[in-house]
Design an enzyme around this catalytic site. Structure first.
Site, PDB file in Angstrom:
ATOM      1  CB  ALA A 138      -0.916   0.000   1.213  1.00 28.34           C
ATOM      2  CB  CYS A 141      -3.236   2.846  -8.073  1.00 26.69           C
ATOM      3  SG  CYS A 141      -2.314   2.704  -6.531  1.00 26.69           S
ATOM      4  N   GLY A 184       7.248  -7.926 -11.714  1.00 25.98           N
ATOM      5  CA  GLY A 184       7.312  -6.963 -10.614  1.00 25.98           C
ATOM      6  C   GLY A 184       7.848  -7.591  -9.347  1.00 25.98           C
TER       7      GLY A 184
HETATM    8  C1  FMN Z   1       5.599  -2.330  -4.392  1.00 25.27           C
HETATM    9  C2  FMN Z   1       4.745  -2.243  -5.610  1.00 25.27           C
HETATM   10  C3  FMN Z   1       4.440  -1.006  -6.149  1.00 25.27           C
HETATM   11  C4  FMN Z   1       3.645  -0.899  -7.294  1.00 25.27           C
HETATM   12  N1  FMN Z   1       3.393   0.331  -7.822  1.00 25.27           N
HETATM   13  C5  FMN Z   1       2.693   0.421  -8.990  1.00 25.27           C
HETATM   14  C6  FMN Z   1       2.512   1.690  -9.622  1.00 25.27           C
HETATM   15  O1  FMN Z   1       3.005   2.720  -9.161  1.00 25.27           O
HETATM   16  N2  FMN Z   1       1.783   1.736 -10.770  1.00 25.27           N
HETATM   17  C7  FMN Z   1       1.233   0.594 -11.328  1.00 25.27           C
HETATM   18  O2  FMN Z   1       0.580   0.685 -12.382  1.00 25.27           O
HETATM   19  N3  FMN Z   1       1.418  -0.619 -10.760  1.00 25.27           N
HETATM   20  C8  FMN Z   1       2.130  -0.736  -9.618  1.00 25.27           C
HETATM   21  N4  FMN Z   1       2.327  -1.959  -9.047  1.00 25.27           N
HETATM   22  C9  FMN Z   1       1.739  -3.162  -9.676  1.00 25.27           C
HETATM   23  C10 FMN Z   1       2.769  -3.910 -10.518  1.00 25.27           C
HETATM   24  O3  FMN Z   1       3.244  -3.113 -11.584  1.00 25.27           O
HETATM   25  C11 FMN Z   1       2.154  -5.204 -11.094  1.00 25.27           C
HETATM   26  O4  FMN Z   1       1.102  -4.877 -11.966  1.00 25.27           O
HETATM   27  C12 FMN Z   1       1.623  -6.121 -10.015  1.00 25.27           C
HETATM   28  O5  FMN Z   1       2.483  -6.121  -8.892  1.00 25.27           O
HETATM   29  C13 FMN Z   1       1.462  -7.563 -10.508  1.00 25.27           C
HETATM   30  O6  FMN Z   1       2.647  -8.098 -11.019  1.00 25.27           O
HETATM   31  P1  FMN Z   1       3.714  -8.932 -10.118  1.00 25.27           P
HETATM   32  O7  FMN Z   1       2.954 -10.026  -9.424  1.00 25.27           O
HETATM   33  O8  FMN Z   1       4.730  -9.425 -11.103  1.00 25.27           O
HETATM   34  O9  FMN Z   1       4.279  -7.972  -9.142  1.00 25.27           O
HETATM   35  C14 FMN Z   1       3.125  -2.083  -7.904  1.00 25.27           C
HETATM   36  C15 FMN Z   1       3.431  -3.337  -7.354  1.00 25.27           C
HETATM   37  C16 FMN Z   1       4.233  -3.429  -6.232  1.00 25.27           C
HETATM   38  C17 FMN Z   1       4.547  -4.802  -5.685  1.00 25.27           C
END
Ligand code: FMN
Length: 306
Positions: A72, A132, A267
């Site tokens: 968050a 978000c 991510g």
């Molecule tokens: C710590 C963190 C910060 C994130 N910040 C953003 C963000 O600023 N903008 C966004 O579109 N997605 C954000 N995400 C989402 C990731 O880009 C991604 O869509 C999501 O985590 C799912 O992929 P993953 O399981 O490979 O992490 C964030 C994810 C994490 C874990």
């Protein structure tokens, strides 16, 4: 066998290969400079950027779960002016293909930021963070209503000639309706999925762990949901998809390509293994060699049951 071509045209964004750093997990790239050669990945989607700087949510902002994490952060970022003047030139000098990720609090603000990016030069495409889950204003609210998705995409398309890629939220009933609205408004590609809203409880303190109570769940736990949504959307919508959600290995990435993604984003896995983008890429290449495939489009959508 002829040369393997790993390049991807993601709705007008040229990627040298299909592995992209997901927004938020790599900030603006500087923390990862020792681990990842920015020029070796398809692109970096930078941290969600807002019109003005933001401090984000109160701590704790991250908590680990058995197969992923809850965050968050609340879009902590230095604002679009700092992104354009400080981070973009550094990323470009390092050879990165940069996809800006913007989060407006209104339709007008999305368009205003898109115009600023357009004028700045050096950004390959714009990812619209309409998903978000951790902010009060804007965020997921935009991405949950097909009418608003249409409005935001139309306004941004009117403000820039760069490719526009809305990032969809999984926290909706009908993901296809949202994807169709984005397509009808002229989106060039889709990015999916963002995190799923969740929470964790501290039983000793008898209160929610996160300062914000709710957070976004990412990592392996969300992979099946992401695959299902991309499969559904790829069947109904013609736009190329940047797929991600829980990818930690090349096997995961191949699953995403096979349900319809043209490229993949990573991510959370980078928090565990900062070098995983390179490993995923070499695994995809190895698979193509073993199966004598020279182009990625032979894999995209291959698992679709028609
Ligand atoms: C710590 C963190 C910060 C994130 N910040 C953003 C963000 O600023 N903008 C966004 O579109 N997605 C954000 N995400 C989402 C990731 O880009 C991604 O869509 C999501 O985590 C799912 O992929 P993953 O399981 O490979 O992490 C964030 C994810 C994490 C874990």
């Amino acid at each position: 066998m002829s040369e393997i071509d790993l390049s991807v045209n993601l709705g007008g964004i040229h990627l040298v290969n299909p592995v992209v750093m997901a927004s938020g997990a790599f900030g603006y790239g500087s923390d990862y400079a020792d681990f990842v050669d920015m020029a070796s990945v398809g692109a970096i989607c930078v941290k969600g950027t807002t019109r003005r700087p933001r401090l984000g949510n109160p701590p704790p902002r991250i908590v680990e779960t058995p197969c992923g994490m809850l965050n968050a952060i609340g879009l902590e970022n230095p604002g679009i002016e700092a992104f354009l003047s400080e981070h973009l030139p550094r990323l470009r000098a390092g050879g990165a293909t940069v996809i800006a990720n913007i989060a407006g609090t209104s339709v007008e603000e999305f368009a205003e930021m898109a115009a600023m990016i357009d004028a700045a030069d050096g950004v390959a495409g714009i990812e619209l963070n309409i998903s978000c889950p951790n902010v009060r204003e804007g965020g997921m609210h935009f991405g949950s209503d097909p009418g608003l998705v249409h409005e935001v995409v139309m306004a941004v398309k009117g403000a820039t000639s760069l490719p526009v890629m809305p990032k969809l939220s999984p926290n909706v009933g009908d993901i296809v309706a949202i994807a169709r609205a984005a397509e009808a408004a002229g989106a060039d590609a889709l990015s999916m999925i963002n995190t799923l809203v969740g929470m964790a409880v501290n039983i000793d303190a008898r209160r929610p762990v996160l300062g914000n109570v709710f957070g976004g769940l990412s990592g392996p736990a969300i992979k099946p949901v992401a695959l299902r949504m991309i499969y559904e959307v790829h069947r109904e919508v013609r736009l190329p998809i940047l797929g991600g959600g829980g990818i930690i290995s090349s096997r995961d990435a191949l699953e995403f390509l096979m349900v319809g993604a043209s490229a993949v984003s990573i991510g959370t896995a980078a928090f565990v293994n900062p070098g995983c983008t390179a490993q995923v890429l070499s695994g995809i290449r190895g698979y193509m060699e073993r199966h004598e495939l020279t182009r990625l489009d032979r894999i995209t959508g291959a698992a679709l049951i028609r």
